[in-house]
Design a protein around this motif. Sequence first.
Motif, PDB file in Angstrom:
ATOM      1  N   VAL A 148       0.725  -1.096  -0.035  1.00  0.00           N
ATOM      2  CA  VAL A 148      -0.091  -0.161  -0.030  1.00  0.00           C
ATOM      3  C   VAL A 148       0.768   1.273  -0.199  1.00  0.00           C
ATOM      4  O   VAL A 148       1.686   1.245   0.591  1.00  0.00           O
ATOM      5  N   GLN A 149       0.688   2.165  -0.701  1.00  0.00           N
ATOM      6  CA  GLN A 149       1.239   3.395  -0.947  1.00  0.00           C
ATOM      7  C   GLN A 149       0.512   4.671  -0.252  1.00  0.00           C
ATOM      8  O   GLN A 149      -0.486   4.585  -0.601  1.00  0.00           O
ATOM      9  N   LEU A 150       1.028   5.434   0.449  1.00  0.00           N
ATOM     10  CA  LEU A 150       0.422   6.325   1.118  1.00  0.00           C
ATOM     11  C   LEU A 150       1.044   7.718   0.692  1.00  0.00           C
ATOM     12  O   LEU A 150       2.203   7.886   1.048  1.00  0.00           O
ATOM     13  N   VAL A 151       0.199   8.608   0.425  1.00  0.00           N
ATOM     14  CA  VAL A 151       0.921  10.269   0.002  1.00  0.00           C
ATOM     15  C   VAL A 151       0.128  11.134   0.878  1.00  0.00           C
ATOM     16  O   VAL A 151      -1.146  11.339   0.494  1.00  0.00           O
ATOM     17  N   GLU A 152       0.645  11.890   1.877  1.00  0.00           N
ATOM     18  CA  GLU A 152      -0.041  12.870   2.471  1.00  0.00           C
ATOM     19  C   GLU A 152       0.268  14.335   1.825  1.00  0.00           C
ATOM     20  O   GLU A 152       1.175  14.397   0.930  1.00  0.00           O
ATOM     21  N   SER A 153      -0.927  15.150   1.877  1.00  0.00           N
ATOM     22  CA  SER A 153      -0.637  16.353   1.426  1.00  0.00           C
ATOM     23  C   SER A 153      -1.615  17.373   2.439  1.00  0.00           C
ATOM     24  O   SER A 153      -2.264  16.778   3.452  1.00  0.00           O
ATOM     25  N   GLY A 154      -1.375  18.492   2.158  1.00  0.00           N
ATOM     26  CA  GLY A 154      -2.221  19.661   2.918  1.00  0.00           C
ATOM     27  C   GLY A 154      -1.476  20.113   4.158  1.00  0.00           C
ATOM     28  O   GLY A 154      -2.180  21.140   4.717  1.00  0.00           O
ATOM     29  N   GLY A 155      -0.299  19.947   4.456  1.00  0.00           N
ATOM     30  CA  GLY A 155       0.121  20.487   5.478  1.00  0.00           C
ATOM     31  C   GLY A 155       0.643  22.129   5.162  1.00  0.00           C
ATOM     32  O   GLY A 155       0.532  22.580   4.133  1.00  0.00           O
ATOM     33  N   GLY A 156       1.153  22.702   6.167  1.00  0.00           N
ATOM     34  CA  GLY A 156       1.475  24.411   6.105  1.00  0.00           C
ATOM     35  C   GLY A 156       1.741  24.986   7.384  1.00  0.00           C
ATOM     36  O   GLY A 156       1.501  24.331   8.406  1.00  0.00           O
ATOM     37  N   LEU A 157       1.688  26.160   7.177  1.00  0.00           N
ATOM     38  CA  LEU A 157       1.862  27.190   8.191  1.00  0.00           C
ATOM     39  C   LEU A 157       0.367  27.998   8.592  1.00  0.00           C
ATOM     40  O   LEU A 157      -0.020  28.404   7.336  1.00  0.00           O
ATOM     41  N   VAL A 158       0.121  27.947   9.676  1.00  0.00           N
ATOM     42  CA  VAL A 158      -1.408  28.791  10.010  1.00  0.00           C
ATOM     43  C   VAL A 158      -0.849  29.042  11.444  1.00  0.00           C
ATOM     44  O   VAL A 158      -0.208  28.859  12.419  1.00  0.00           O
TER      45      VAL A 158
END
Length: 125
Positions: free
Chosen positions: A2-12
């Motif tokens: 299973v491959q997993l790719v996260e996204s959506g992080g940042g500075l807030v």
Amino acid sequence: QVQLVESGGGLVQAGGSLRLSCAASGRTSSSYIMGWFRQAPGKEREFVAGIRWSGAITYYADSVKGRFTISRDNAKNTGYLQMNSLKPEDTAVYYCAVDRANFRIEERTGAYDYWGQGTQVTVSS
């Protein structure tokens, strides 16, 4: 595999919101559990939230309960972590992970078989 790719992080800024995504590919199954973990500098990786892929049963760490919401979109094979009312102490690298074998949502990192590469979340005060 299973491959997993996260996204959506940042500075807030503190009090703000972010939504993390975790796209899964490969040999996924409705019986899997997806978990979100985080690791701050100098600290151990800790459980944040988990969801059973089929039944949408969820479980949260006390530190995020009422502020974070975990969900999934079966059609897109993607999990989400909606983070509201963010605090500076939420600053960490966030990882999604998949547990193939267990029935209950586990907080132990060792229970999870596959991990994403992580996405940085930074909350300024």
